[in-house]
Design an enzyme around this catalytic site. Structure first.
Site, PDB file in Angstrom:
ATOM      1  NE  ARG A 238      -6.282   3.398 -13.023  1.00 43.06           N
ATOM      2  CZ  ARG A 238      -5.894   4.164 -14.042  1.00 43.06           C
ATOM      3  NH1 ARG A 238      -6.199   3.830 -15.271  1.00 43.06           N
ATOM      4  NH2 ARG A 238      -5.165   5.244 -13.820  1.00 43.06           N
TER       5      ARG A 238
ATOM      6  CB  SER B 113      -6.254   7.549  -8.504  1.00 43.63           C
ATOM      7  OG  SER B 113      -5.486   8.299  -9.392  1.00 43.63           O
TER       8      SER B 113
ATOM      9  CD  GLU C  32      -7.154   3.297  -9.454  1.00 42.47           C
ATOM     10  OE1 GLU C  32      -6.296   2.638  -8.829  1.00 42.47           O
ATOM     11  OE2 GLU C  32      -6.887   4.266 -10.171  1.00 42.47           O
TER      12      GLU C  32
END
Ligand code: EPU
Length: 336
Positions: free
Chosen positions: A162, A236, A332
């Site tokens: 990520r 998320s 994130e």
């Protein structure tokens, strides 16, 4: 080029459904548009894609440029593979379906990820055992300060979980305009993720094609992850934290049921969703915000929440995980 809009509401441009304003807003439909806009403005610039990975906590004293650079085609082809080129403003999931329709494999596990193509390399989007970096060739981007187009090859992007150079050293410095991906004509299916196997079994599929895998992924995502069109969220919220083996062994003594995955370099990844659920947040609503009932890692806006409310909920969640497990959660999503 579309017109500049001033004091513009971003409510429908972020999947968290937060109501904030940008001092100015404009659509960029092509690279020439983008250059003209960059030359005209004196404001700081923020590039917006699908708005599915941002939390807006305040009005933005900036020019928000919505990337609307479209187009997708096959630019190189052999018996084994095809290189596709896609405009950064294309919808990611539509690109996935388009590539599958052309008989190309490689993107099926990344089905139904919200957002636009241009954001995919920034985040190195990933799901069900595949990351963008596995199919990535290169991208083109325009420097926000220079207006010049630069090509970034895979190694230039410094992809990690990520993460990429566009979230670190080059954060806010470029607008990605085009992405090139290498897809396979003889796809190697990746169904290592248990839920894909069980879903394919339920579907009665024995020799899965990329389309079958895509359908399985769509089924899994739809069952676990709330559709932002129905319940505002940003997927998320935190990354899954990685810890070293010694810390992990200590943790396992205290919490023998801890869920974990082996990561490279002797690191252990713990699903943030598990940590959050253990702290009692799953399905818990506080005012207008909460952690989703099916997937605790997804923060949701039940309606009317401000960005600050969402942020303070995220901080409370992270604090309780830190207190119980000693593990730091990092977002994130990009917080503005
Ligand atoms: N779990 C819980 N409680 C929860 C959620 C998860 O205990 O409420 C545990 C379960 O043991 C479950 C495990 O965590 O088996 C992993 O959960 P899941 O398979 O849902 O995956 P994840 O690690 O939570 C990551 C990505 C997702 C991606 C899935 C599938 C991150 C931050 N998230 O989630 O990506 O779809 O894997 O590959 O890496 C996103 O980035 O927005 C996103 C949705």
């Amino acid at each position: 080029m579309s017109e500049f809009q001033f004091n513009y509401s971003l409510l429908s441009y972020n999947t968290f459904g937060v109501s904030v304003r940008a001092s100015a807003f404009v659509l960029a439909n092509n690279v020439a548009d983008l250059r003209r806009v960059l030359m005209k403005t004196t404001l700081p610039v923020i590039i917006l894609g699908g708005g599915s990975n941002i939390l807006l906590t305040k009005d933005l004293n900036a020019l928000v440029i919505k990337n609307n650079i479209l187009g997708k085609s096959i630019v190189e082809e052999t018996d084994d593979y095809a290189i596709i080129e896609a405009g950064a403003g294309e919808n990611w999931h539509e690109l996935v379906l388009w590539s599958i329709g052309k008989g190309l494999g490689g993107l099926e596990n990344l089905s139904l990820i919200p957002g636009l193509v241009g954001a995919a390399p920034i985040q190195n989007i990933g799901a069900y055992g595949i990351e963008l970096k596995d199919v990535f060739v290169k991208l083109e981007a325009v420097g926000l300060a220079t207006g010049k187009t630069v090509t970034f090859k895979k190694e230039d992007c410094q992809f990690a979980y990520r993460d990429s150079i566009f979230k670190r050293n080059l954060k806010g410095k470029y607008c990605i305009t085009k992405v090139y991906l290498r897809l396979s004509k003889n796809p190697k299916i990746n169904i290592a993720y248990g839920a894909i196997q069980s879903t394919l079994k339920q579907m009665g599929v024995k020799n899965p094609s990329p389309r079958d895998v895509s359908n399985a992924v769509i089924t899994i995502r739809s069952s676990k992850l709330p559709d932002p069109a129905i319940l505002n969220n940003s997927g998320s919220f935190f990354k899954n934290p990685e810890i070293d083996r010694t810390t992990f062994e200590e943790l396992r003594k205290q919490f023998p049921d801890v869920v974990f995955y082996e990561s490279p370099n002797d690191r252990i990844k713990i699903p943030a969703g598990w940590l959050i659920e253990q702290c009692g947040w799953k399905g818990k609503r506080v005012g207008n915000v909460g952690c989703h009932t099916e997937q605790a890692l997804v923060l949701v806006n039940y309606g009317g929440a401000s960005g600050q409310e969402l942020l303070s909920h995220a901080q409370n969640v992270a604090n309780s995980v830190k207190e119980k497990f000693g593990i730091e959660l990092t977002p994130e999503v990009n917080v503005y």
